[in-house]
Write a protein that holds these residues in place. Structure first.
Motif, PDB file in Angstrom:
ATOM      1  N   ALA A 191       0.833  -1.198   0.000  1.00 39.13           N
ATOM      2  CA  ALA A 191       0.000   0.000   0.000  1.00 39.13           C
ATOM      3  C   ALA A 191       0.865   1.243   0.000  1.00 39.13           C
ATOM      4  CB  ALA A 191      -0.929   0.008   1.210  1.00 39.13           C
ATOM      5  N   LYS A 192       0.288   2.296  -0.553  1.00 45.97           N
ATOM      6  CA  LYS A 192       0.876   3.627  -0.478  1.00 45.97           C
ATOM      7  C   LYS A 192      -0.223   4.574  -0.034  1.00 45.97           C
ATOM      8  CE  LYS A 192       4.630   3.118  -3.823  1.00 45.97           C
ATOM      9  NZ  LYS A 192       5.331   3.758  -4.970  1.00 45.97           N
ATOM     10  N   ALA A 193       0.176   5.618   0.681  1.00 43.84           N
ATOM     11  CA  ALA A 193      -0.828   6.537   1.214  1.00 43.84           C
ATOM     12  C   ALA A 193      -0.210   7.905   1.443  1.00 43.84           C
ATOM     13  CB  ALA A 193      -1.414   5.994   2.523  1.00 43.84           C
ATOM     14  N   VAL A 194      -1.079   8.878   1.677  1.00 43.43           N
ATOM     15  CA  VAL A 194      -0.619  10.212   2.032  1.00 43.43           C
ATOM     16  C   VAL A 194      -1.712  10.897   2.838  1.00 43.43           C
ATOM     17  CG1 VAL A 194      -1.498  11.406  -0.024  1.00 43.43           C
ATOM     18  CG2 VAL A 194       0.532  12.296   1.163  1.00 43.43           C
ATOM     19  N   THR A 195      -1.304  11.702   3.777  1.00 43.08           N
ATOM     20  CA  THR A 195      -2.216  12.485   4.600  1.00 43.08           C
ATOM     21  C   THR A 195      -1.925  13.959   4.367  1.00 43.08           C
ATOM     22  OG1 THR A 195      -2.315  10.778   6.304  1.00 43.08           O
ATOM     23  CG2 THR A 195      -2.956  13.001   6.967  1.00 43.08           C
ATOM     24  N   ALA A 196      -2.957  14.755   4.246  1.00 47.24           N
ATOM     25  CA  ALA A 196      -2.756  16.195   4.054  1.00 47.24           C
ATOM     26  C   ALA A 196      -1.989  16.768   5.245  1.00 47.24           C
ATOM     27  CB  ALA A 196      -4.100  16.901   3.901  1.00 47.24           C
ATOM     28  N   GLY A 197      -0.831  17.324   4.986  1.00 46.83           N
ATOM     29  CA  GLY A 197       0.001  17.874   6.060  1.00 46.83           C
ATOM     30  C   GLY A 197       0.896  16.815   6.650  1.00 46.83           C
ATOM     31  N   GLY A 198       0.464  16.223   7.743  1.00 46.97           N
ATOM     32  CA  GLY A 198       1.257  15.187   8.397  1.00 46.97           C
ATOM     33  C   GLY A 198       0.458  14.493   9.464  1.00 46.97           C
ATOM     34  N   GLU A 199       1.034  13.454  10.046  1.00 45.70           N
ATOM     35  CA  GLU A 199       0.327  12.651  11.037  1.00 45.70           C
ATOM     36  C   GLU A 199       0.253  13.330  12.402  1.00 45.70           C
ATOM     37  OE1 GLU A 199      -1.325  10.026  10.665  1.00 45.70           O
ATOM     38  OE2 GLU A 199      -0.726   9.260   8.722  1.00 45.70           O
ATOM     39  N   SER A 200       1.197  14.206  12.690  1.00 44.91           N
ATOM     40  CA  SER A 200       1.254  14.822  14.011  1.00 44.91           C
ATOM     41  C   SER A 200       0.421  16.100  14.066  1.00 44.91           C
ATOM     42  CB  SER A 200       2.703  15.147  14.385  1.00 44.91           C
ATOM     43  OG  SER A 200       2.754  15.845  15.618  1.00 44.91           O
ATOM     44  N   GLY A 201      -0.184  16.344  15.217  1.00 46.67           N
ATOM     45  CA  GLY A 201      -0.890  17.593  15.446  1.00 46.67           C
ATOM     46  C   GLY A 201      -0.055  18.603  16.198  1.00 46.67           C
ATOM     47  N   ASP A 202       1.207  18.275  16.436  1.00 47.30           N
ATOM     48  CA  ASP A 202       2.110  19.151  17.170  1.00 47.30           C
ATOM     49  C   ASP A 202       2.955  19.952  16.173  1.00 47.30           C
ATOM     50  OD1 ASP A 202       3.963  20.402  18.734  1.00 47.30           O
ATOM     51  OD2 ASP A 202       4.829  18.570  19.583  1.00 47.30           O
ATOM     52  N   PRO A 203       2.785  21.270  16.108  1.00 49.81           N
ATOM     53  CA  PRO A 203       3.541  22.074  15.144  1.00 49.81           C
ATOM     54  C   PRO A 203       5.051  21.978  15.306  1.00 49.81           C
ATOM     55  CG  PRO A 203       1.697  23.336  16.016  1.00 49.81           C
ATOM     56  CD  PRO A 203       1.801  22.089  16.852  1.00 49.81           C
ATOM     57  N   THR A 204       5.536  21.536  16.476  1.00 48.32           N
ATOM     58  CA  THR A 204       6.983  21.401  16.678  1.00 48.32           C
ATOM     59  C   THR A 204       7.516  20.057  16.208  1.00 48.32           C
ATOM     60  OG1 THR A 204       6.766  20.519  18.935  1.00 48.32           O
ATOM     61  CG2 THR A 204       6.804  22.921  18.691  1.00 48.32           C
ATOM     62  N   SER A 205       6.621  19.146  15.850  1.00 47.14           N
ATOM     63  CA  SER A 205       7.040  17.812  15.413  1.00 47.14           C
ATOM     64  C   SER A 205       7.504  17.840  13.953  1.00 47.14           C
ATOM     65  CB  SER A 205       5.871  16.828  15.550  1.00 47.14           C
ATOM     66  OG  SER A 205       6.163  15.605  14.875  1.00 47.14           O
ATOM     67  N   PRO A 206       8.529  17.058  13.615  1.00 44.98           N
ATOM     68  CA  PRO A 206       8.954  16.973  12.211  1.00 44.98           C
ATOM     69  C   PRO A 206       7.887  16.332  11.324  1.00 44.98           C
ATOM     70  CG  PRO A 206      10.096  15.336  13.543  1.00 44.98           C
ATOM     71  CD  PRO A 206       9.388  16.238  14.501  1.00 44.98           C
ATOM     72  N   HIS A 207       6.897  15.687  11.949  1.00 40.11           N
ATOM     73  CA  HIS A 207       5.839  15.021  11.188  1.00 40.11           C
ATOM     74  C   HIS A 207       4.551  15.841  11.139  1.00 40.11           C
ATOM     75  CE1 HIS A 207       8.483  11.620  11.090  1.00 40.11           C
ATOM     76  NE2 HIS A 207       8.502  11.546  12.417  1.00 40.11           N
ATOM     77  N   PHE A 208       4.641  17.116  11.517  1.00 36.05           N
ATOM     78  CA  PHE A 208       3.468  17.994  11.470  1.00 36.05           C
ATOM     79  C   PHE A 208       3.086  18.341  10.032  1.00 36.05           C
ATOM     80  CE2 PHE A 208       1.750  22.382  11.408  1.00 36.05           C
ATOM     81  CZ  PHE A 208       0.559  22.150  12.080  1.00 36.05           C
ATOM     82  N   ASN A 209       4.093  18.572   9.190  1.00 35.41           N
ATOM     83  CA  ASN A 209       3.808  19.016   7.820  1.00 35.41           C
ATOM     84  C   ASN A 209       4.687  18.308   6.789  1.00 35.41           C
ATOM     85  OD1 ASN A 209       1.877  20.753   6.675  1.00 35.41           O
ATOM     86  ND2 ASN A 209       3.424  22.269   6.143  1.00 35.41           N
ATOM     87  N   ASP A 210       5.235  17.147   7.180  1.00 29.11           N
ATOM     88  CA  ASP A 210       6.210  16.505   6.303  1.00 29.11           C
ATOM     89  C   ASP A 210       5.589  15.775   5.114  1.00 29.11           C
ATOM     90  OD1 ASP A 210       5.094  14.560   7.945  1.00 29.11           O
ATOM     91  OD2 ASP A 210       6.938  13.399   8.112  1.00 29.11           O
ATOM     92  N   GLN A 211       4.260  15.685   5.064  1.00 29.74           N
ATOM     93  CA  GLN A 211       3.610  15.050   3.912  1.00 29.74           C
ATOM     94  C   GLN A 211       2.933  16.070   2.994  1.00 29.74           C
ATOM     95  OE1 GLN A 211       1.461  11.250   4.596  1.00 29.74           O
ATOM     96  NE2 GLN A 211       2.039  11.476   6.737  1.00 29.74           N
ATOM     97  N   ALA A 212       3.121  17.334   3.268  1.00 25.29           N
ATOM     98  CA  ALA A 212       2.430  18.368   2.495  1.00 25.29           C
ATOM     99  C   ALA A 212       2.813  18.322   1.015  1.00 25.29           C
ATOM    100  CB  ALA A 212       2.721  19.745   3.082  1.00 25.29           C
TER     101      ALA A 212
END
Length: 242
Positions: A191-212
């Motif tokens: 499978a492949k997937a993507v989430t708008a923005g990122g998985e984290s809801g914490d703006p300080t996390s590297p995963h907050f916007n890494d899928q944008a």
């Protein structure tokens, strides 16, 4: 998987197969004495040469979408609908003059807001995630990224519902395909997937916007199902009771 992703992000806007021909015909049949004949000559040429595909650098995409939005606001009662059929009904109720006036109005708005109607689509259609708030506050002065695909109302399967806000000229997405996944079932699952923005809801996390950027370009990430797939991708392990 790859062919399905390709279909999901196909850039062809089938809605304009319906919407554009009446506009071009209206222009061709308009008298040379009509002031809009000369005023819109360059815009019509851009739309006539368009391949009906969205692209970040496409001026025709900008012009067509702003024209469609303007025409619908002018005549369509169900302006909140995402359905292409709403546009068909709107087109059927318009005169040639109204179609041309809508194009002139769209050109004027683009010029007022961005300095020229020849503004590439990606400079207007943007993705921005600044906070973890459910209701985002958008700003033209803060970082954002371009999104090529538009609203589903124009026939885009990769749907991105964006609009301008009271304090913005650019359009920012707040609806559409927030999660996309393709799955292949067999002896093992891929499978492949993507989430708008990122998985984290914490703006300080590297995963907050890494899928944008992945989201905006259709570069879906691998989904890991099995232990051997996790090698090299683990940053932390959780052990119950510790």
């Amino acid at each position: 998987l790859e062919s399905l992703i390709g279909a999901a992000y196909d850039s062809y806007l089938s809605g304009f197969e319906i919407l554009l021909p009446p506009l071009l015909t209206s222009y061709d049949q308009t008298s040379a004495n009509n002031p809009l004949k000369t005023r819109l000559a360059e815009q019509i040429a851009v739309l006539r040469d368009w391949d009906l595909r969205w692209a970040e650098r496409s001026v025709a995409t900008t012009l067509a979408i702003f024209w469609g939005d303007t025409l619908k606001r002018m005549v369509a009662k169900d302006s909140g609908s995402e359905d292409v059929s709403a546009f068909r009904r709107a087109i059927s109720r318009t005169t040639a003059q109204q179609r041309l006036e809508a194009l002139a109005a769209a050109s004027d708005k683009l010029t007022r807001d961005f300095g020229t109607w020849k503004t590439p689509w990606g400079e207007i259609n943007r993705f921005q995630r600044l906070t973890a708030n459910i209701v985002q506050r958008f700003s033209d002065s803060l970082p954002s990224i371009p999104v090529g695909f538009p609203s589903a109302r124009y026939g885009s399967l990769a749907s991105y519902g964006a609009r301008a806000y009271p304090n913005t000229k650019k359009r920012y997405g707040n609806s559409g395909n927030s999660f996309v996944a393709v799955v292949e079932f067999g002896d093992s699952v891929r499978a492949k997937a993507v989430t708008a923005g990122g998985e984290s809801g914490d703006p300080t996390s590297p995963h907050f916007n890494d899928q944008a950027v992945r989201y905006s370009t259709g570069a879906l990430r691998e989904v890991y199902f099995y232990p051997n797939q996790l090698t090299g991708h683990i940053t932390r392990e959780y052990h119950p009771g510790k």
